[in-house]
Design a protein around this motif. Structure first.
Motif, mmCIF file in Angstrom:
data_model
loop_
_atom_site.group_PDB
_atom_site.id
_atom_site.type_symbol
_atom_site.label_atom_id
_atom_site.label_comp_id
_atom_site.label_asym_id
_atom_site.label_seq_id
_atom_site.Cartn_x
_atom_site.Cartn_y
_atom_site.Cartn_z
ATOM 1 N N ASP A 130 0.880 -1.359 -0.126
ATOM 2 C CA ASP A 130 0.010 0.024 -0.038
ATOM 3 C C ASP A 130 0.855 1.447 -0.202
ATOM 4 O OD1 ASP A 130 -2.449 -1.438 0.201
ATOM 5 O OD2 ASP A 130 -2.300 -1.616 2.180
ATOM 6 N N ALA A 161 -5.101 4.346 -0.381
ATOM 7 C CA ALA A 161 -4.765 3.225 -1.224
ATOM 8 C C ALA A 161 -5.099 2.033 -0.637
ATOM 9 C CB ALA A 161 -3.382 3.261 -1.780
ATOM 10 N N ARG A 172 -8.041 -0.652 -1.653
ATOM 11 C CA ARG A 172 -7.691 -1.967 -1.961
ATOM 12 C C ARG A 172 -8.564 -2.838 -0.971
ATOM 13 N NH1 ARG A 172 -5.686 -5.098 1.243
ATOM 14 N NH2 ARG A 172 -4.265 -3.412 2.645
#
Length: 192
Positions: free
Chosen positions: A89, A94, A98
């Motif tokens: 990450d 993010a 994810r």
């Protein structure tokens, strides 16, 4: 600590430090999270005990007026998508994206940008047994975002869920706690 781990830690500090929040309880949590990160270079990782940062996102379909929740197998409650940060990450945002993508099975999710930038929308501190049932409880310092689903998005259940369903904003399931209800209401207000 690797360069990537240091960069993720620095990004979390930037994300929390740069987030102006009017609610005094949320601001107190924000400062607690920053203190945790200042004290713990490993504060982003599951192995950091008794607490660590996690990232989550509530997935909403603004066009459909609905929210996607997952029935969590360990907790037995309907929750937003989320979990632990991983070495790949690049940013805290993010990590949330994810997790939302993995758990929803929906390609093309985008995190909500506020004033031109992706920012957290809420923080939630809660006790869990993520290291195992027979281990002492630890604390998740969850940083929550809003993920926008494409119109008419279809979910695909993963092995991390017992069930995955869309709910109208005003018709959340009974097995949803006040924190999730507050997050959904906040998300709805931001996307409507």
């Amino acid at each position: 600590m690797t360069a990537a781990a240091t960069a993720l830690h620095a990004d979390a500090v930037r994300a929390l430090d740069g987030w102006a929040v009017a609610d005094p309880d949320q601001d107190r949590l924000r400062r607690d999270y920053l203190d945790h990160l200042a004290d713990r270079p490993d504060g982003m990782w599951r192995a950091c005990l008794p607490a660590h940062i996690t990232a989550s996102a509530v997935v909403v379909d603004p066009a459909g007026g609905r929210v996607l929740l997952t029935l969590h197998p360990k907790v037995g409650m309907w929750l937003q998508m989320g979990g632990h940060c991983e070495p790949g990450d690049a940013t805290l945002a993010a990590a949330a994206l994810r997790e939302a993508t993995e758990e929803s099975g929906i390609p093309g999710l985008e995190l909500l940008a506020l004033d031109g930038a992706v920012r957290p929308v809420k923080l939630d501190r809660h006790r869990v047994h993520c290291t195992g049932k027979d281990q002492p409880a630890n604390t998740h310092l969850d940083v929550q975002y809003v993920a926008l689903a494409p119109a008419h998005a279809e979910e695909m259940i993963s092995e991390e869920s017992l069930d995955l369903r869309w709910f109208e904003y005003d018709h959340l399931p009974e097995l949803t706690d006040v924190s999730v209800r507050d997050l959904v209401a906040l998300a709805r207000g931001l996307v409507d």
